[in-house]
Design an enzyme around this catalytic site. Structure first.
Site, mmCIF file in Angstrom:
data_model
loop_
_atom_site.group_PDB
_atom_site.id
_atom_site.type_symbol
_atom_site.label_atom_id
_atom_site.label_comp_id
_atom_site.label_asym_id
_atom_site.label_seq_id
_atom_site.Cartn_x
_atom_site.Cartn_y
_atom_site.Cartn_z
ATOM 1 N N ALA A 1 37.480 34.690 42.989
ATOM 2 C CA ALA A 1 38.328 33.635 42.437
ATOM 3 C C ALA A 1 38.301 33.655 40.920
ATOM 4 O O ALA A 1 39.333 33.499 40.255
ATOM 5 C CB ALA A 1 37.871 32.271 42.964
ATOM 6 N N SER B 1 38.943 30.300 45.940
ATOM 7 C CA SER B 1 38.133 29.949 47.100
ATOM 8 C C SER B 1 36.638 30.003 46.768
ATOM 9 O O SER B 1 36.149 31.009 46.237
ATOM 10 C CB SER B 1 38.477 30.939 48.231
ATOM 11 O OG SER B 1 37.702 30.753 49.372
ATOM 12 N N HIS C 1 37.715 35.015 46.547
ATOM 13 C CA HIS C 1 36.627 34.195 47.080
ATOM 14 C C HIS C 1 35.407 34.333 46.184
ATOM 15 O O HIS C 1 34.936 35.450 45.914
ATOM 16 C CB HIS C 1 36.270 34.617 48.505
ATOM 17 C CG HIS C 1 35.327 33.667 49.187
ATOM 18 N ND1 HIS C 1 35.753 32.508 49.794
ATOM 19 C CD2 HIS C 1 33.980 33.683 49.323
ATOM 20 C CE1 HIS C 1 34.713 31.860 50.300
ATOM 21 N NE2 HIS C 1 33.613 32.560 50.010
ATOM 22 N N SER C 2 34.880 33.216 45.714
ATOM 23 C CA SER C 2 33.679 33.169 44.875
ATOM 24 C C SER C 2 33.900 34.000 43.612
ATOM 25 O O SER C 2 34.772 33.669 42.805
ATOM 26 C CB SER C 2 32.470 33.612 45.688
ATOM 27 O OG SER C 2 31.266 33.238 45.060
ATOM 28 N N MET C 3 33.171 35.077 43.399
ATOM 29 C CA MET C 3 33.417 35.930 42.239
ATOM 30 C C MET C 3 34.878 36.355 42.176
ATOM 31 O O MET C 3 35.474 36.451 41.093
ATOM 32 C CB MET C 3 32.521 37.165 42.285
ATOM 33 C CG MET C 3 32.718 38.123 41.122
ATOM 34 S SD MET C 3 31.738 39.661 41.240
ATOM 35 C CE MET C 3 32.649 40.529 42.530
#
Length: 274
Positions: A118, A142, A114-116
């Site tokens: 990903a 994500s 998720h975010s970083m």
């Protein structure tokens, strides 16, 4: 609750970190399993967002079918690894995560970031490919623009503390006032966030061949940091199938609308297991 400590996340949610969680640690400090499933046919390795720890995914295992075992990646400097030095460059972090995963290739696996997380997940796949290691059956990317899409806003990680925190609050609607008022918590939290933002903001994408791993890009419909236009270019980075899914919520939809996300993950992984 008895035996628990408050732990912060950039999502603005104070999570409870059970001290007993250490009983679920594997021999490798990078890997945490909250609901061990030795007979599971597939592992799902989960990487957190900036400022987050393994506990972001502590409830995922019990929500997915018995055929899937969730293993959360615990990055240095937080939660059970609070005393470990922070890592503020993507290349170094990716190499160490790849080393950790190499100890758990006894069954098929997928990655969720998720975010970083990903960004790190994608680069871990490319590092594993360079090493000739087994690749995941799927990548869930994500709430993160595709790695080759340029940033839309200026860097934050070198700003003074007050401006740095204000910039994060404006972009992500994170860190509520009640948390900001806890000086001791913020003194612990800001270095972690600054290190993670340095990792993100100094990252430089290098063009390589697309990966032979299917990708699902997940996004929040109200997320200004990872819009549909930011997510669509993930399709250019895989030779396999690509799908884009949108969920109710903003940047932290995996916390505010977790159940629909887990249903989508289960649907994909069930197909991979078949």
């Amino acid at each position: 609750a008895h035996g628990e400590k408050p732990i912060l996340s950039i999502g603005g949610i104070i999570m409870l970190w059970p001290i007993a969680m250490s009983q679920n640690l594997l021999a490798n400090p990078w890997l945490t399993v909250y609901d061990a499933r030795p007979a599971a046919g597939l592992r799902l390795f989960c990487l957190p967002f900036a400022g987050g720890g393994a506990s972001v995914y502590r409830l995922w295992g019990r929500s997915l079918p018995p055929s899937v075992e969730v293993t959360a990646i615990q990055l240095p400097g937080r939660e059970t690894r609070i005393r470990d030095p922070l890592v503020d460059r993507a290349e170094a972090m990716v190499a160490r995560i790849a080393d950790a995963l190499a100890t758990r290739f006894d069954r098929p696996y997928a990655l969720y970031g998720h975010s970083m997380g990903a960004l790190l997940s994608f680069e871990v796949i490319r590092e594993l490919r360079r090493r000739g290691a087994p690749l995941p059956v799927h990548l869930f990317a994500s709430a993160r623009r595709a790695p080759h899409v340029p940033a839309k806003e200026e860097n934050l990680h070198r700003l003074p503390d007050a401006q740095f925190v204000d910039g994060i609050r404006r972009r992500y609607n994170a860190i509520p006032d009640a948390v900001l008022a806890e000086k001791e918590l913020m003194e612990l939290f800001i270095p972690i966030l600054r290190s993670d933002f340095a990792l993100i903001e100094t990252y430089a994408h290098r063009r390589e061949d697309p990966v032979d791993v299917p990708i699902s890009a997940f996004g929040g419909v109200d997320d200004r940091q990872a819009t549909r236009q930011d997510l669509e270019p993930w399709a250019e980075l895989t030779r396999g199938p690509f799908a884009l899914r949108s969920f109710t919520g903003g940047h932290f939809f995996i916390q505010t609308h977790r159940d629909p996300v887990l249903r989508a993950v289960e649907e994909v992984l069930s197909a991979r297991l078949r």
